[in-house]
Design a protein around this motif. Structure first.
Motif, mmCIF file in Angstrom:
data_model
loop_
_atom_site.group_PDB
_atom_site.id
_atom_site.type_symbol
_atom_site.label_atom_id
_atom_site.label_comp_id
_atom_site.label_asym_id
_atom_site.label_seq_id
_atom_site.Cartn_x
_atom_site.Cartn_y
_atom_site.Cartn_z
ATOM 1 N N PRO A 116 3.252 7.820 5.030
ATOM 2 C CA PRO A 116 1.877 8.287 4.808
ATOM 3 C C PRO A 116 0.913 7.890 5.929
ATOM 4 C CG PRO A 116 2.330 6.412 3.400
ATOM 5 C CD PRO A 116 3.635 6.788 4.040
ATOM 6 N N SER A 117 1.209 6.796 6.609
ATOM 7 C CA SER A 117 0.371 6.368 7.737
ATOM 8 C C SER A 117 1.304 5.823 8.811
ATOM 9 C CB SER A 117 -0.635 5.298 7.305
ATOM 10 O OG SER A 117 -1.389 4.852 8.403
ATOM 11 N N ALA A 118 1.653 6.686 9.744
ATOM 12 C CA ALA A 118 2.666 6.329 10.742
ATOM 13 C C ALA A 118 2.184 5.214 11.660
ATOM 14 C CB ALA A 118 3.051 7.568 11.552
ATOM 15 N N HIS A 119 0.901 5.210 11.980
ATOM 16 C CA HIS A 119 0.344 4.107 12.761
ATOM 17 C C HIS A 119 -1.040 3.787 12.204
ATOM 18 C CE1 HIS A 119 -2.521 6.458 15.381
ATOM 19 N NE2 HIS A 119 -1.759 7.433 14.935
ATOM 20 N N SER A 120 -1.361 2.502 12.177
ATOM 21 C CA SER A 120 -2.586 2.064 11.516
ATOM 22 C C SER A 120 -3.039 0.745 12.126
ATOM 23 C CB SER A 120 -2.350 1.910 10.004
ATOM 24 O OG SER A 120 -1.300 0.980 9.751
ATOM 25 N N ARG A 121 -4.113 0.193 11.579
ATOM 26 C CA ARG A 121 -4.627 -1.088 12.068
ATOM 27 C C ARG A 121 -5.246 -1.852 10.909
ATOM 28 N NH1 ARG A 121 -9.090 0.138 15.544
ATOM 29 N NH2 ARG A 121 -10.467 -0.636 13.906
ATOM 30 N N MET A 122 -4.896 -3.109 10.788
ATOM 31 C CA MET A 122 -5.479 -3.987 9.776
ATOM 32 C C MET A 122 -6.535 -4.861 10.437
ATOM 33 S SD MET A 122 -5.186 -4.703 6.480
ATOM 34 C CE MET A 122 -3.475 -4.529 5.901
ATOM 35 N N ASP A 123 -7.769 -4.759 9.985
ATOM 36 C CA ASP A 123 -8.844 -5.567 10.565
ATOM 37 C C ASP A 123 -8.961 -6.877 9.788
ATOM 38 O OD1 ASP A 123 -9.150 -3.425 12.209
ATOM 39 O OD2 ASP A 123 -11.065 -2.758 11.403
ATOM 40 N N THR A 124 -8.861 -7.994 10.508
ATOM 41 C CA THR A 124 -8.759 -9.301 9.859
ATOM 42 C C THR A 124 -9.575 -10.358 10.606
ATOM 43 O OG1 THR A 124 -6.937 -10.411 11.077
ATOM 44 C CG2 THR A 124 -6.316 -8.663 9.561
ATOM 45 N N PHE A 125 -9.765 -11.491 9.922
ATOM 46 C CA PHE A 125 -10.276 -12.703 10.553
ATOM 47 C C PHE A 125 -9.187 -13.779 10.462
ATOM 48 C CE2 PHE A 125 -14.517 -10.921 9.394
ATOM 49 C CZ PHE A 125 -15.047 -10.861 10.678
ATOM 50 N N LEU A 126 -8.757 -14.259 11.611
ATOM 51 C CA LEU A 126 -7.791 -15.353 11.698
ATOM 52 C C LEU A 126 -8.479 -16.516 12.390
ATOM 53 C CD1 LEU A 126 -4.848 -16.518 11.558
ATOM 54 C CD2 LEU A 126 -4.494 -15.486 13.819
ATOM 55 N N MET A 146 0.822 -1.208 0.000
ATOM 56 C CA MET A 146 0.000 0.000 0.000
ATOM 57 C C MET A 146 0.859 1.263 0.000
ATOM 58 S SD MET A 146 -3.377 -0.868 2.288
ATOM 59 C CE MET A 146 -2.624 -1.865 3.556
ATOM 60 N N ARG A 147 2.002 1.208 0.607
ATOM 61 C CA ARG A 147 2.887 2.370 0.581
ATOM 62 C C ARG A 147 3.473 2.591 -0.805
ATOM 63 N NH1 ARG A 147 1.379 1.097 5.024
ATOM 64 N NH2 ARG A 147 1.502 2.398 6.891
ATOM 65 N N ARG A 148 3.663 1.530 -1.550
ATOM 66 C CA ARG A 148 4.051 1.681 -2.952
ATOM 67 C C ARG A 148 2.929 2.358 -3.744
ATOM 68 N NH1 ARG A 148 7.859 -2.675 -5.649
ATOM 69 N NH2 ARG A 148 9.438 -2.900 -4.020
ATOM 70 N N LEU A 149 1.694 1.978 -3.430
ATOM 71 C CA LEU A 149 0.558 2.631 -4.083
ATOM 72 C C LEU A 149 0.502 4.107 -3.723
ATOM 73 C CD1 LEU A 149 -2.425 0.124 -3.775
ATOM 74 C CD2 LEU A 149 -1.600 1.186 -5.878
ATOM 75 N N ALA A 150 0.712 4.425 -2.455
ATOM 76 C CA ALA A 150 0.659 5.815 -2.030
ATOM 77 C C ALA A 150 1.730 6.644 -2.738
ATOM 78 C CB ALA A 150 0.838 5.908 -0.510
ATOM 79 N N ALA A 151 2.928 6.091 -2.843
ATOM 80 C CA ALA A 151 4.006 6.801 -3.540
ATOM 81 C C ALA A 151 3.653 7.024 -5.001
ATOM 82 C CB ALA A 151 5.310 6.019 -3.412
ATOM 83 N N ALA A 152 3.059 6.009 -5.626
ATOM 84 C CA ALA A 152 2.669 6.140 -7.031
ATOM 85 C C ALA A 152 1.570 7.193 -7.196
ATOM 86 C CB ALA A 152 2.189 4.784 -7.567
ATOM 87 N N MET A 153 0.644 7.252 -6.248
ATOM 88 C CA MET A 153 -0.442 8.229 -6.336
ATOM 89 C C MET A 153 0.062 9.659 -6.172
ATOM 90 S SD MET A 153 -3.797 6.481 -4.568
ATOM 91 C CE MET A 153 -3.025 5.563 -3.239
#
Length: 459
Positions: free
Chosen positions: A105-115, A69-76
């Motif tokens: 671009p997002s110093a802290h974040s959270r990924m919501d998942t099902f494990l 996603m950071r590659r996407l942000a850089a490309a955008m």
């Protein structure tokens, strides 16, 4: 090992232990003010257990997706035309164009998942890149659960390692501050609206910062002012200069609240001037929209990712698309999006592109055909995504209801906290309904522990 450990834990909950553990939990929540508004954060007597291998899976998979996603942000940022697929507003685009003063671009974040319990399936559902809550809550809950009588007995056979994250959040704030070229200690302002149910977490962070020698205040955007090149907070008894903003207010709400005057707001003036460090920056919006998963799973952008990132996306990120007329791809085949979505509601969800707390989500397999058709029609007029159904995780959890111990099946999500692209700590939420979100008005938050058998128990 986990099924055996969980069964043992539940066996330990005889009437006396269950009652004592419930009293301990209730007292701990009250003493630490662990309430979401008026609701206690935790309503069950067992934390989430994972193996070291499962936690490593969370770290690896989320890390690969985050770097993609950071590659996407850089490309955008280089090619703003890619941003069109995010459905950004004009105000968001203006804020994104401003230089935050540091690269992430997002110093802290959270990924919501099902494990799943056996670790065979890890599927992401959304990425909170802008203002993730519960870091302080989870640290405090872990300390409470470790002192439950049932956990004390459980500890005779198993070692449960907690996953603290508050220290990493503080370090992330200070890293951004230092990227500004500063070496002195900053005055931190925790900024969000007044009267929110998450205010109790702001108090926890304020106390944590104070204990580490940093002055911190809590204020609303309405209390900020920009004067002579300095951001200030107007408190009841004083006017405080602010160096670093721990931004908990959501950009969409900020822009809506201030309307045509939002870009003239003191927070934006301070941010644009390069004089005030804001974390997360407004560029987090590039990753926060639900449609970021549409970009991750779109064939057009796969060339941006490494083979490892592509494999992680394929395995863990559900197929997602912006709802709009036209053709797209699904599993390599070209489809007409709207007709395909109309015919496949049993495997799909509709989500607003920029909401939280479960607002506006329409679950295809729990919806009649007429409601689904109307939801799809509405989604064409308000930025929305359609997302493929993922495997949901379930576990049995004990709770005391009307003085009686009950063990019931709950949906379980596992939501790792990311700092940059590295996972530290994890939120776990439980629910009895598919829409799993404490903000939405139900459920329970519990801490996650990495579990292993004590050496004497290993045969």
């Amino acid at each position: 090992m986990l099924e055996e450990a969980i069964a043992h834990y539940h066996e330990l909950l005889d009437a006396e232990t269950a009652e004592a553990s419930q009293i301990c939990l209730t007292d701990g929540l009250r003493e630490r003010n662990l309430f979401f508004g008026n609701r206690p954060l935790a309503t069950v007597l067992r934390p989430r257990f994972v193996t070291a291998e499962q936690y490593d899976l969370l770290r690896s998979a989320c890390g690969l997706a985050a770097t993609a996603m950071r590659r996407l942000a850089a490309a955008m940022l280089i090619d703003p035309s890619i941003q069109a697929d995010l459905q950004l507003t004009a105000g968001e685009q203006a804020l994104i164009a401003m230089d935050p003063g540091y690269e992430e671009p997002s110093a802290h974040s959270r990924m919501d998942t099902f494990l799943t319990l056996d670790g065979s399936s890890l599927r992401f559902v959304e990425y909170n890149a802008e203002s993730p809550a519960a870091i302080a809550y989870e640290d405090e809950l872990a300390d409470i659960f470790l002192h439950l009588p049932v956990m004390q007995r459980f500890g005779e056979r198993y070692v449960a390692a907690k996953l603290p994250a508050r220290h990493q959040l503080l370090q992330t704030l200070l890293d951004a501050w230092q990227a500004f070229g500063n070496t002195r200690a900053p005055l931190i302002a925790i900024v969000d609206w007044k009267g929110l149910p998450t205010h109790s977490e702001f108090l926890l962070f304020q106390q944590y910062f104070h204990e580490r020698g940093l002055e911190a205040i809590i204020c609303s955007p309405d209390e900020l002012e920009w004067s002579a090149g300095q951001l200030y907070a107007r408190l009841a008894d004083r006017r405080v200069p602010v160096d670093l903003v721990y931004k908990r207010v959501l950009t969409s709400e900020f822009l809506t609240h201030y309307g045509d005057h939002a870009l003239e707001h003191p927070l934006v003036q301070a941010y644009a001037s390069g004089k005030t460090c804001v974390v997360n920056s407004f560029r987090a919006k590039l990753l926060h929209k639900k449609s970021i998963f549409a970009l991750l799973t779109d064939d057009r952008f796969q060339h941006l990712f490494t083979p490892e990132q592509q494999a992680a996306i394929t395995k863990h990120v559900p197929w997602t698309r912006l709802v709009r007329p036209g053709s797209t791809t699904y599993e390599g085949a070209t489809i007409d999006l709207l007709s395909w979505v109309s015919a496949n509601q049993e495997r799909l969800l509709l989500k607003p592109n920029d909401e939280y707390g479960g607002k506006g989500i329409l679950i295809g397999w729990e919806t009649d055909a007429a409601t689904w058709a109307q939801g799809l029609k509405d989604a064409l007029h308000s930025p929305s995504v359609v997302q493929e159904r993922v495997e949901i995780a379930y576990e049995e959890y004990p709770s005391v209801i009307d003085g009686q111990l009950q063990i019931g099946r709950r949906l379980v999500d596992s939501d790792p906290f990311l700092f940059g692209s590295e996972v530290t700590g994890c939120l776990t939420r439980l629910s009895t309904v598919t829409l799993l979100n404490v903000t939405a008005g139900g459920g329970s938050s519990i801490p996650m522990f990495v579990l292993r058998k004590r050496e004497a128990e290993v045969k």
